[in-house]
Design an enzyme around this catalytic site. Structure first.
Site, mmCIF file in Angstrom:
data_model
loop_
_atom_site.group_PDB
_atom_site.id
_atom_site.type_symbol
_atom_site.label_atom_id
_atom_site.label_comp_id
_atom_site.label_asym_id
_atom_site.label_seq_id
_atom_site.Cartn_x
_atom_site.Cartn_y
_atom_site.Cartn_z
ATOM 1 N N GLU A 262 27.995 51.580 37.952
ATOM 2 C CA GLU A 262 28.121 51.113 39.323
ATOM 3 C C GLU A 262 27.728 52.153 40.365
ATOM 4 O O GLU A 262 28.390 52.278 41.390
ATOM 5 C CB GLU A 262 29.558 50.641 39.550
ATOM 6 C CG GLU A 262 30.646 51.744 39.438
ATOM 7 C CD GLU A 262 31.231 51.930 38.050
ATOM 8 O OE1 GLU A 262 30.558 51.552 37.066
ATOM 9 O OE2 GLU A 262 32.346 52.458 37.939
ATOM 10 N N HIS A 286 30.028 42.293 37.622
ATOM 11 C CA HIS A 286 30.969 43.381 37.371
ATOM 12 C C HIS A 286 30.585 44.628 38.180
ATOM 13 O O HIS A 286 31.414 45.175 38.918
ATOM 14 C CB HIS A 286 30.983 43.701 35.872
ATOM 15 C CG HIS A 286 31.910 44.801 35.488
ATOM 16 N ND1 HIS A 286 33.180 44.575 35.013
ATOM 17 C CD2 HIS A 286 31.777 46.145 35.529
ATOM 18 C CE1 HIS A 286 33.778 45.727 34.778
ATOM 19 N NE2 HIS A 286 32.940 46.707 35.077
ATOM 20 N N GLU A 287 29.344 45.055 38.065
ATOM 21 C CA GLU A 287 28.920 46.280 38.771
ATOM 22 C C GLU A 287 29.010 46.086 40.280
ATOM 23 O O GLU A 287 29.387 46.988 41.019
ATOM 24 C CB GLU A 287 27.503 46.687 38.363
ATOM 25 C CG GLU A 287 27.291 46.867 36.856
ATOM 26 C CD GLU A 287 28.332 47.724 36.163
ATOM 27 O OE1 GLU A 287 28.902 48.630 36.799
ATOM 28 O OE2 GLU A 287 28.604 47.481 34.972
ATOM 29 N N HIS A 290 32.490 46.491 41.541
ATOM 30 C CA HIS A 290 32.857 47.910 41.639
ATOM 31 C C HIS A 290 32.576 48.487 43.033
ATOM 32 O O HIS A 290 33.125 49.537 43.373
ATOM 33 C CB HIS A 290 32.065 48.728 40.618
ATOM 34 C CG HIS A 290 32.747 48.917 39.297
ATOM 35 N ND1 HIS A 290 34.039 49.381 39.186
ATOM 36 C CD2 HIS A 290 32.308 48.724 38.030
ATOM 37 C CE1 HIS A 290 34.349 49.465 37.892
ATOM 38 N NE2 HIS A 290 33.334 49.061 37.178
ATOM 39 N N GLU A 309 38.696 49.686 36.415
ATOM 40 C CA GLU A 309 38.103 48.673 35.528
ATOM 41 C C GLU A 309 38.894 47.374 35.447
ATOM 42 O O GLU A 309 38.311 46.305 35.355
ATOM 43 C CB GLU A 309 37.886 49.260 34.131
ATOM 44 C CG GLU A 309 36.903 50.427 34.114
ATOM 45 C CD GLU A 309 35.519 50.068 34.650
ATOM 46 O OE1 GLU A 309 35.198 48.868 34.751
ATOM 47 O OE2 GLU A 309 34.761 51.003 34.975
ATOM 48 N N ASP A 366 35.753 60.518 27.057
ATOM 49 C CA ASP A 366 34.812 59.679 26.313
ATOM 50 C C ASP A 366 35.417 59.214 24.990
ATOM 51 O O ASP A 366 35.059 58.159 24.475
ATOM 52 C CB ASP A 366 33.493 60.420 26.061
ATOM 53 C CG ASP A 366 32.649 60.505 27.335
ATOM 54 O OD1 ASP A 366 32.656 59.530 28.114
ATOM 55 O OD2 ASP A 366 32.006 61.547 27.551
ATOM 56 N N TYR A 374 39.932 47.890 30.773
ATOM 57 C CA TYR A 374 39.224 46.749 31.339
ATOM 58 C C TYR A 374 40.050 45.467 31.176
ATOM 59 O O TYR A 374 40.379 44.781 32.142
ATOM 60 C CB TYR A 374 37.889 46.537 30.618
ATOM 61 C CG TYR A 374 36.863 47.623 30.836
ATOM 62 C CD1 TYR A 374 35.739 47.381 31.621
ATOM 63 C CD2 TYR A 374 36.989 48.885 30.262
ATOM 64 C CE1 TYR A 374 34.771 48.356 31.822
ATOM 65 C CE2 TYR A 374 36.020 49.862 30.459
ATOM 66 C CZ TYR A 374 34.926 49.599 31.240
ATOM 67 O OH TYR A 374 33.987 50.567 31.443
#
Ligand SMILES: [Zn+2]
Length: 592
Positions: A262, A286-287, A290, A309, A366, A374
């Site tokens: 995003e 979705h993006e 954001h 998220e 990560d 999410y």
């Protein structure tokens, strides 16, 4: 000393950068960026300043009005990188650091021409989330610190640079290179710094939206994302006026490790969204969402990632519902449920990574990444909405956005705000169970539709020999087929595979969600006719969402394990570092 973010050397008692001025020279031959960053404090700063760096070669540090000042680069921590400590003389307005990136930095992927669609020019793109901005620029690499920025990016003539910022002119340098200027006036967290350089073309989709891609794919991209202005209007009706002026998108080469990123004013997207039938535009929704949840109101650290998220997934499905109706939204929630269950299973032995309010000291973000923030997060937001009603929740959302615009907040700050505005709601939905306890609370909202119930029942009858009729199959949308495939048993026979391919024509699908779901079933069944397609997809696509299930399914038999190792050996040089790390970790756990 106070370090509020376990993933940064940032000390909140020290001066804070307010604006960055970047000069970046992109050198494809050495795969390095020669950089200069000026950190502006907006006031007189003095004393110690700790910055995040990782793999950077620091060449010089100058304080305004004082000339060169000493600096000290600490030992490299495997997760955080090296602390760059400066001691600012009294009344420093700004400090300039010259540096060079290393050729294998995590934020930057350097692609050979052969890895692009056009195959004639190299390509560079960045991915700074979760904590990789420090591999591209020395900075206070925590979302708690927000910076505006200006940038000058010099690239070989013929290539175009884009950033998560507005364009501010460009010119030839006279030595075979070209400089592009950018300005981002609104303050952003460092993980939203973004740069891409390649042979790029663009098409306007509306007065404020444009799509960029290589010339070979730009027409397909313009067609696929033609509806983006409708989405912007729907999102504005949820959250208020779009806060970033322009909404532009960049379709990247296939090694891009995520579905989308995003980056403000320039969303980065995987080319696997170009299905040819607009069936995967939920990622764009979705993006886009954001732009508010994440970019405008931001998590204070990766320990609060669900604030970015969870809200964004909830908003994505809200936008899809207003555009395509209740059934489409219910299918979205069903696909999310599958992703959530897969992640809960993956972290079965690490339940502390299945809570929303994470504690990540000593843990690489990560490694903690999954669908849980999410989907579990979105279910908490949906539970709050159901508790107080749609209208009241809608008013709450506007207040939440207004009160926290351009700030970065913690879960605790969020809860205080909910308690003030919607008293009793957190307790009523048992928010504590979402935030602090593993798994998904039994009381979590369910999302059903008649179609979803039909698909679920049909798939449940698979083992007993039940099959959809030809007329059912003909009537299914892409997402209905996908949900059906997702609900089938994970272990089917080779005869089952042949039946599925014959009746659904799966091998030739342009929609990667369907194709990958199919290939995952086929890999787990050791179904040889699918091997060439498996090889083709894994050699081309580096999106982690697809690599994880495909390589995971190939663990099934000695023959598929050998296939996985052989494909990975050929494919890994083309994968992004993030993707390589994930797949290598999976292969290492395969039985011999
Ligand atoms: Zn997201």
């Amino acid at each position: 000393m106070h370090r509020p973010d376990p993933h940064s050397y940032y000390d909140s008692a020290q001066p804070k950068a307010r604006r960055l001025q970047l000069k970046l020279g992109v050198d494809f031959a050495t795969k390095r960026i020669d950089g200069e960053v000026v950190l502006e404090f907006g006031a007189n700063a003095t004393g110690l300043l700790d910055l995040d760096t990782k793999g950077l070669e620091i060449l010089s540090v100058q304080a305004s009005g004082h000339g060169p000042i000493p600096w000290e680069l600490g030992e490299a921590d495997a997760i955080l990188g090296s602390r760059l400590r400066l001691d600012l003389p009294a009344d420093t307005q700004e400090v300039a650091i010259t540096y060079r990136t290393s050729p294998d930095t995590m934020a930057l992927q350097w692609l050979e021409p052969s890895q692009t669609e056009g195959k004639v020019a190299p390509y560079l793109f960045s991915q700074c989330q979760q904590i990789h901005a420090r591999t591209m620029v020395p900075c206070q690499d925590t979302p708690v610190v927000r910076v505006a920025y200006k940038a000058e990016v010099t690239v070989p003539e013929g290539l175009t640079a884009v950033m998560s910022a507005g364009p501010a002119g460009d010119e030839a340098t006279g030595d075979g290179r070209h400089t592009f200027r950018f300005t981002m006036p609104q303050p952003i967290p460092s993980y939203l710094l973004a740069l891409a350089v390649g042979r790029l073309a663009c098409r306007d989709l509306s007065p404020r939206a444009r799509v960029w891609a290589e010339p070979e794919t730009v027409e397909a991209a313009a067609w696929e994302f033609a509806g983006v202005e409708d989405m912007i209007l729907k999102a504005e009706s949820l959250f208020g006026p779009y806060p970033w002026d322009r909404y532009d998108m960049l379709v990247l080469p296939p090694s891009f490790p995520y579905g989308g990123m995003e980056n403000p004013r320039m969303t980065f997207l995987t080319p696997t969204l170009l299905a040819g039938d607009r069936s995967l535009v939920d990622v764009v929704a979705h993006e886009l969402a954001h732009s508010w949840t994440g970019n405008l109101v931001t998590n204070a650290s990766m320990e609060h990632f669900w604030l970015n998220e969870g809200f964004t997934v909830w908003a994505e499905r809200k936008i899809l519902r207003t555009l395509h109706g209740d059934d489409a939204a219910a299918l979205g929630w069903a696909m999310g449920q599958k992703a959530l269950e897969d992640s809960l299973e993956r972290f079965a032995n690490e339940p502390h990574l299945t809570v929303l309010r994470l504690h990540l000291t000593g843990i690489d973000p990560d490694d903690a990444f999954s669908s849980i923030p999410y989907e579990k997060g979105a279910r908490l937001v949906a539970a709050l909405e159901r508790e107080v009603g749609e209208d009241r929740f809608h008013r709450f959302l506007r207040e939440y956005m207004d009160a926290h615009r351009f700030t970065s907040i913690t879960t605790e700050q969020f809860c205080s705000f909910v308690d003030a505005k919607l008293p009793g709601a957190l307790v009523a939905v048992n928010a504590r169970a979402y935030l602090n306890e593993p798994g998904l609370p039994a009381s979590a909202p369910q999302f059903r539709s008649t179609m979803l119930d039909t698909l679920t029942a049909l798939a449940a009858g698979w083992a007993a020999g039940e099959r959809p009729s030809a007329s059912q199959i003909a009537g299914w949308s892409t997402n209905e087929l996908l949900v059906y495939l997702q609900k089938l048993p994970r272990q089917v026979t080779q005869a089952d595979c042949a039946w599925l391919d014959t009746h659904f024509q799966l091998m030739g699908r342009g929609n990667h969600e369907i194709l990958v779901e199919w290939l995952t079933l086929a890999a787990a069944a050791d179904y040889e006719p699918a091997f060439p397609k498996l090889r083709e997809v894994l050699l081309r696509v580096g999106r982690m969402k697809y690599l994880r299930p495909l390589y995971g399914a190939l663990e099934a038999t000695p023959r598929t394990r050998a296939l996985a190792r052989e494909i990975y050996a050929a494919a890994s040089p083309g994968y992004h570092g993030l993707s390589r790390r994930v797949v290598q970790g999976m292969l290492d756990k395969f039985p011999a």
